[in-house]
Design a protein around this motif. Structure first.
Motif, PDB file in Angstrom:
ATOM      1  N   PRO A 193       3.160   8.476  39.361  1.00 24.96           N
ATOM      2  CA  PRO A 193       3.910   7.227  39.367  1.00 24.96           C
ATOM      3  C   PRO A 193       3.069   6.068  38.843  1.00 24.96           C
ATOM      4  N   ASN A 194       3.764   5.029  38.425  1.00 28.37           N
ATOM      5  CA  ASN A 194       3.102   3.828  37.954  1.00 28.37           C
ATOM      6  C   ASN A 194       2.473   3.139  39.163  1.00 28.37           C
ATOM      7  N   CYS A 195       1.144   3.188  39.271  1.00 30.82           N
ATOM      8  CA  CYS A 195       0.444   2.643  40.437  1.00 30.82           C
ATOM      9  C   CYS A 195      -0.071   1.228  40.208  1.00 30.82           C
ATOM     10  N   SER A 196       0.063   0.723  39.012  1.00 31.91           N
ATOM     11  CA  SER A 196      -0.452  -0.606  38.705  1.00 31.91           C
ATOM     12  C   SER A 196       0.614  -1.658  38.973  1.00 31.91           C
ATOM     13  N   ASN A 197       0.211  -2.723  39.633  1.00 30.42           N
ATOM     14  CA  ASN A 197       1.144  -3.819  39.881  1.00 30.42           C
ATOM     15  C   ASN A 197       0.914  -4.966  38.895  1.00 30.42           C
ATOM     16  N   LYS A 198       0.135  -4.715  37.871  1.00 29.79           N
ATOM     17  CA  LYS A 198      -0.171  -5.731  36.866  1.00 29.79           C
ATOM     18  C   LYS A 198       0.802  -5.625  35.692  1.00 29.79           C
ATOM     19  N   SER A 199       1.143  -6.765  35.122  1.00 27.72           N
ATOM     20  CA  SER A 199       1.989  -6.790  33.930  1.00 27.72           C
ATOM     21  C   SER A 199       1.146  -6.389  32.720  1.00 27.72           C
ATOM     22  N   ASP A 200       1.819  -6.055  31.631  1.00 31.63           N
ATOM     23  CA  ASP A 200       1.105  -5.729  30.392  1.00 31.63           C
ATOM     24  C   ASP A 200       0.215  -6.899  29.976  1.00 31.63           C
ATOM     25  N   HIS A 201       0.752  -8.108  30.070  1.00 32.86           N
ATOM     26  CA  HIS A 201      -0.017  -9.288  29.687  1.00 32.86           C
ATOM     27  C   HIS A 201      -1.288  -9.421  30.540  1.00 32.86           C
ATOM     28  N   GLU A 202      -1.170  -9.200  31.833  1.00 33.52           N
ATOM     29  CA  GLU A 202      -2.340  -9.288  32.714  1.00 33.52           C
ATOM     30  C   GLU A 202      -3.364  -8.213  32.375  1.00 33.52           C
ATOM     31  N   ILE A 203      -2.881  -7.008  32.092  1.00 36.63           N
ATOM     32  CA  ILE A 203      -3.787  -5.905  31.743  1.00 36.63           C
ATOM     33  C   ILE A 203      -4.524  -6.220  30.447  1.00 36.63           C
ATOM     34  N   ILE A 204      -3.795  -6.675  29.437  1.00 36.68           N
ATOM     35  CA  ILE A 204      -4.416  -7.005  28.151  1.00 36.68           C
ATOM     36  C   ILE A 204      -5.433  -8.140  28.326  1.00 36.68           C
ATOM     37  N   SER A 205      -5.107  -9.118  29.148  1.00 35.77           N
ATOM     38  CA  SER A 205      -6.034 -10.227  29.396  1.00 35.77           C
ATOM     39  C   SER A 205      -7.322  -9.733  30.045  1.00 35.77           C
ATOM     40  N   LEU A 206      -7.212  -8.811  30.979  1.00 36.56           N
ATOM     41  CA  LEU A 206      -8.402  -8.248  31.624  1.00 36.56           C
ATOM     42  C   LEU A 206      -9.228  -7.426  30.634  1.00 36.56           C
ATOM     43  N   ILE A 207      -8.550  -6.632  29.813  1.00 38.53           N
ATOM     44  CA  ILE A 207      -9.250  -5.819  28.818  1.00 38.53           C
ATOM     45  C   ILE A 207      -9.963  -6.713  27.801  1.00 38.53           C
ATOM     46  N   ALA A 208      -9.323  -7.816  27.431  1.00 42.28           N
ATOM     47  CA  ALA A 208      -9.902  -8.731  26.435  1.00 42.28           C
ATOM     48  C   ALA A 208     -11.234  -9.313  26.900  1.00 42.28           C
ATOM     49  N   ILE A 209     -11.419  -9.451  28.214  1.00 44.09           N
ATOM     50  CA  ILE A 209     -12.699  -9.963  28.739  1.00 44.09           C
ATOM     51  C   ILE A 209     -13.584  -8.819  29.234  1.00 44.09           C
ATOM     52  N   ASN A 210     -13.228  -7.603  28.834  1.00 43.09           N
ATOM     53  CA  ASN A 210     -14.005  -6.408  29.146  1.00 43.09           C
ATOM     54  C   ASN A 210     -14.116  -6.158  30.654  1.00 43.09           C
ATOM     55  N   ASP A 211     -13.054  -6.453  31.376  1.00 40.97           N
ATOM     56  CA  ASP A 211     -12.991  -6.225  32.815  1.00 40.97           C
ATOM     57  C   ASP A 211     -12.572  -4.772  33.059  1.00 40.97           C
ATOM     58  N   LEU A 212     -13.405  -4.010  33.745  1.00 37.56           N
ATOM     59  CA  LEU A 212     -13.117  -2.597  33.984  1.00 37.56           C
ATOM     60  C   LEU A 212     -11.846  -2.388  34.796  1.00 37.56           C
ATOM     61  N   GLN A 213     -11.480  -3.355  35.625  1.00 37.22           N
ATOM     62  CA  GLN A 213     -10.239  -3.225  36.382  1.00 37.22           C
ATOM     63  C   GLN A 213      -9.034  -3.195  35.453  1.00 37.22           C
ATOM     64  N   GLY A 214      -9.117  -3.898  34.329  1.00 43.66           N
ATOM     65  CA  GLY A 214      -8.046  -3.858  33.332  1.00 43.66           C
ATOM     66  C   GLY A 214      -7.838  -2.441  32.818  1.00 43.66           C
ATOM     67  N   TRP A 215      -8.950  -1.759  32.549  1.00 40.98           N
ATOM     68  CA  TRP A 215      -8.853  -0.369  32.089  1.00 40.98           C
ATOM     69  C   TRP A 215      -8.287   0.534  33.182  1.00 40.98           C
ATOM     70  N   GLY A 216      -8.659   0.260  34.413  1.00 33.39           N
ATOM     71  CA  GLY A 216      -8.119   1.031  35.531  1.00 33.39           C
ATOM     72  C   GLY A 216      -6.614   0.849  35.670  1.00 33.39           C
ATOM     73  N   HIS A 217      -6.172  -0.389  35.529  1.00 33.41           N
ATOM     74  CA  HIS A 217      -4.729  -0.667  35.592  1.00 33.41           C
ATOM     75  C   HIS A 217      -3.993  -0.010  34.422  1.00 33.41           C
ATOM     76  N   LEU A 218      -4.591  -0.068  33.237  1.00 35.11           N
ATOM     77  CA  LEU A 218      -3.986   0.570  32.070  1.00 35.11           C
ATOM     78  C   LEU A 218      -3.856   2.078  32.307  1.00 35.11           C
ATOM     79  N   TYR A 219      -4.915   2.684  32.833  1.00 33.94           N
ATOM     80  CA  TYR A 219      -4.889   4.115  33.117  1.00 33.94           C
ATOM     81  C   TYR A 219      -3.800   4.428  34.152  1.00 33.94           C
ATOM     82  N   ASP A 220      -3.782   3.681  35.226  1.00 39.96           N
ATOM     83  CA  ASP A 220      -2.779   3.911  36.276  1.00 39.96           C
ATOM     84  C   ASP A 220      -1.363   3.783  35.747  1.00 39.96           C
ATOM     85  N   LYS A 221      -1.154   2.812  34.885  1.00 37.18           N
ATOM     86  CA  LYS A 221       0.190   2.502  34.415  1.00 37.18           C
ATOM     87  C   LYS A 221       0.687   3.457  33.328  1.00 37.18           C
ATOM     88  N   ASP A 222      -0.186   3.864  32.400  1.00 36.87           N
ATOM     89  CA  ASP A 222       0.291   4.558  31.205  1.00 36.87           C
ATOM     90  C   ASP A 222      -0.303   5.936  30.944  1.00 36.87           C
TER      91      ASP A 222
END
Length: 94
Positions: free
Chosen positions: A2-31
């Protein structure tokens, strides 16, 4: 999975853009389950699908285009997954 991330695509991309590992975790959980499904259908082997998914995330980490997406994250990921998987399978001779 199941989709375990509660972050929006925009929030995930913003985290990835600043090289935040949590962004990658959310991306993995979601997709990752959808991405894995594409890879598995193409490869028909769990071991190969597992390896390609790992390689794909390493590839995405280097892909700066991901940092600049504003919409269409899912479409971008699924298209990238398909193209990357085909290339990886061709390299393996599968």
């Amino acid at each position: 999975m199941p989709n375990c991330s509660n972050k929006s695509d925009h929030e995930i991309i913003s985290l990835i853009a600043i090289n935040d590992l949590q962004g990658w975790g959310h991306l993995y959980d979601k997709d990752s389950s959808s991405m894995y499904g594409i890879i598995y259908v193409l490869s028909k082997r769990k071991d190969i699908a597992d390896e390609i998914l790992m390689q794909l995330f390493l590839h995405l980490k280097k892909d700066e285009a991901l940092n600049y997406l504003h919409i269409g994250l899912c479409s971008y990921l699924m298209n990238n997954t398909f193209a990357f998987s085909l290339q990886a399978l061709r390299q393996r001779g599968v």
